[in-house]
Enzyme design. Structure first.
Site, PDB file in Angstrom:
ATOM      1  N   GLY A  40       0.884  -1.119   0.018  1.00  0.00           N
ATOM      2  CA  GLY A  40       0.111  -0.130   0.026  1.00  0.00           C
ATOM      3  C   GLY A  40       0.731   1.242   0.078  1.00  0.00           C
ATOM      4  O   GLY A  40       0.388   2.305   0.341  1.00  0.00           O
ATOM      5  N   LYS A  41       1.885   1.238  -0.693  1.00  0.00           N
ATOM      6  CA  LYS A  41       2.831   2.085  -0.299  1.00  0.00           C
ATOM      7  C   LYS A  41       2.392   3.449  -1.342  1.00  0.00           C
ATOM      8  O   LYS A  41       2.341   4.893  -0.994  1.00  0.00           O
ATOM      9  CB  LYS A  41       4.424   1.932  -0.874  1.00  0.00           C
ATOM     10  CG  LYS A  41       5.334   2.889  -0.756  1.00  0.00           C
ATOM     11  CD  LYS A  41       6.721   2.267  -1.035  1.00  0.00           C
ATOM     12  CE  LYS A  41       6.796   1.771  -2.297  1.00  0.00           C
ATOM     13  NZ  LYS A  41       6.528   0.525  -2.526  1.00  0.00           N
ATOM     14  N   LYS A  77       8.145   8.874  -8.370  1.00  0.00           N
ATOM     15  CA  LYS A  77       8.496   7.617  -8.195  1.00  0.00           C
ATOM     16  C   LYS A  77       9.722   6.932  -9.204  1.00  0.00           C
ATOM     17  O   LYS A  77       9.049   6.673 -10.328  1.00  0.00           O
ATOM     18  CB  LYS A  77       7.361   6.758  -8.005  1.00  0.00           C
ATOM     19  CG  LYS A  77       7.731   5.344  -7.924  1.00  0.00           C
ATOM     20  CD  LYS A  77       6.489   4.179  -7.537  1.00  0.00           C
ATOM     21  CE  LYS A  77       6.724   2.948  -7.096  1.00  0.00           C
ATOM     22  NZ  LYS A  77       5.709   2.216  -6.537  1.00  0.00           N
ATOM     23  N   SER A 120       8.269  -0.916 -12.093  1.00  0.00           N
ATOM     24  CA  SER A 120       8.303  -2.134 -12.887  1.00  0.00           C
ATOM     25  C   SER A 120       6.854  -2.509 -12.896  1.00  0.00           C
ATOM     26  O   SER A 120       5.963  -2.073 -12.189  1.00  0.00           O
ATOM     27  CB  SER A 120       9.374  -3.303 -12.531  1.00  0.00           C
ATOM     28  OG  SER A 120       8.754  -3.516 -11.085  1.00  0.00           O
ATOM     29  N   ASP A 159       1.178   2.813 -10.947  1.00  0.00           N
ATOM     30  CA  ASP A 159       1.584   3.676  -9.896  1.00  0.00           C
ATOM     31  C   ASP A 159       1.658   5.070 -10.239  1.00  0.00           C
ATOM     32  O   ASP A 159       1.272   6.118  -9.652  1.00  0.00           O
ATOM     33  CB  ASP A 159       2.732   3.278  -9.077  1.00  0.00           C
ATOM     34  CG  ASP A 159       2.620   1.817  -8.253  1.00  0.00           C
ATOM     35  OD1 ASP A 159       1.405   1.725  -8.130  1.00  0.00           O
ATOM     36  OD2 ASP A 159       3.358   1.347  -8.022  1.00  0.00           O
ATOM     37  N   GLU A 194       8.956   8.499  -3.788  1.00  0.00           N
ATOM     38  CA  GLU A 194       8.499   6.992  -3.316  1.00  0.00           C
ATOM     39  C   GLU A 194       9.446   6.116  -3.875  1.00  0.00           C
ATOM     40  O   GLU A 194       9.907   6.042  -5.210  1.00  0.00           O
ATOM     41  CB  GLU A 194       7.115   6.673  -3.877  1.00  0.00           C
ATOM     42  CG  GLU A 194       6.595   5.326  -3.440  1.00  0.00           C
ATOM     43  CD  GLU A 194       5.224   5.107  -4.077  1.00  0.00           C
ATOM     44  OE1 GLU A 194       4.894   3.992  -4.609  1.00  0.00           O
ATOM     45  OE2 GLU A 194       4.439   6.028  -4.086  1.00  0.00           O
ATOM     46  N   GLY A 195      10.102   5.045  -3.204  1.00  0.00           N
ATOM     47  CA  GLY A 195      10.762   4.129  -3.689  1.00  0.00           C
ATOM     48  C   GLY A 195      10.004   2.747  -4.382  1.00  0.00           C
ATOM     49  O   GLY A 195       8.703   2.917  -4.140  1.00  0.00           O
ATOM     50  N   GLY A 215       9.137  -1.012  -4.370  1.00  0.00           N
ATOM     51  CA  GLY A 215       9.258  -2.410  -3.650  1.00  0.00           C
ATOM     52  C   GLY A 215       9.395  -1.913  -2.102  1.00  0.00           C
ATOM     53  O   GLY A 215       9.380  -0.783  -1.461  1.00  0.00           O
TER      54      GLY A 215
END
Length: 225
Positions: free
Chosen positions: A14-15, A37, A41, A52, A117-118, A120
């Site tokens: 849920g990032k 971000k 992938s 995303d 945002e990274g 994974g």
């Protein structure tokens, strides 16, 4: 804080949901906010609406165009794998220094709050030697760590916190995003993690029928940033 790195204990916890919710909250409060971000992938250019980058752009109130997608996520790969593997599938490689420079450029250009945002979890490889953890170490930004409420998340979250502390990284807060069909309640999971998290605040957010729905938890998280 003027820039935050949003990372997670793993994939699909849920990032992006949390990042998007915070963007909407800050915009509703009249604050200037931006988000990137850099690496994604599982990106299908023929159907970008469910990706995303699309979620972030919707939260930012910007159009879903190729130019805007490229600005938010310059490194996009089709295979739903760790980015190093996804890049290899396409005969490409991720330039770690270029990703770092991209983040620093966004930090320098920001007019308000920037959320990075990274991809994974914190240990996801970006190339054959370096991971998201190494990127966070280079940037030295406060970290918002997102976790799920599934069975096993307590161990995963506390392990991630130990790794971040050993790198001398500042964890602004832990957000527990409720997983589907959790065995434990969200409140139980938050309380269990908080017992071992020391001075780090732990905030829970339930599953929402509408991802764009406002929730008081976002205000609680925002106050910690």
């Amino acid at each position: 804080m003027t820039a935050i790195f949003v990372s997670a204990t793993g994939t699909d916890v849920g990032k992006t949901f949390v990042t998007s919710g915070l963007i909407r909250h800050f915009r509703a409060q009249g604050r200037v906010v931006d988000a990137i971000k850099p690496v994604v992938s599982g990106f299908d250019p023929a159907a970008p609406g469910g990706t995303d980058p699309a979620a972030l752009l919707a939260a930012l109130g910007r159009p879903l165009t190729t130019e805007e997608i490229g600005r938010v996520s310059p490194w996009r790969f089709a295979a739903p794998l760790s980015p190093d593997m996804a890049a290899q599938r396409e005969g490409r490689a991720i330039d770690f220094d270029a990703v770092t420079a991209c983040c620093r450029s966004a930090m320098a250009a920001r007019r308000g709050l920037l959320l990075i945002e990274g991809i994974g979890g914190i240990m996801v490889p970006l190339d054959d030697r370096r991971s998201v953890l190494d990127l966070m170490t280079q940037l030295r930004l406060p970290i918002l760590l997102v976790a799920g409420s599934y069975v096993g998340t307590i161990s995963h979250t506390l392990t991630a916190l130990q790794v971040l502390v050993r790198r001398n990284l500042d964890v602004a807060a832990v957000v527990v995003s409720e997983s589907e069909a959790s065995a434990a309640t969200l409140e139980e999971t938050v309380a269990a993690i908080a017992r071992f998290a020391g001075s780090i605040d732990v905030v829970g957010i339930p599953r929402l029928a509408d991802a764009a729905q406002a929730h008081p938890a976002f205000a609680a998280i925002a106050q910690l940033l």
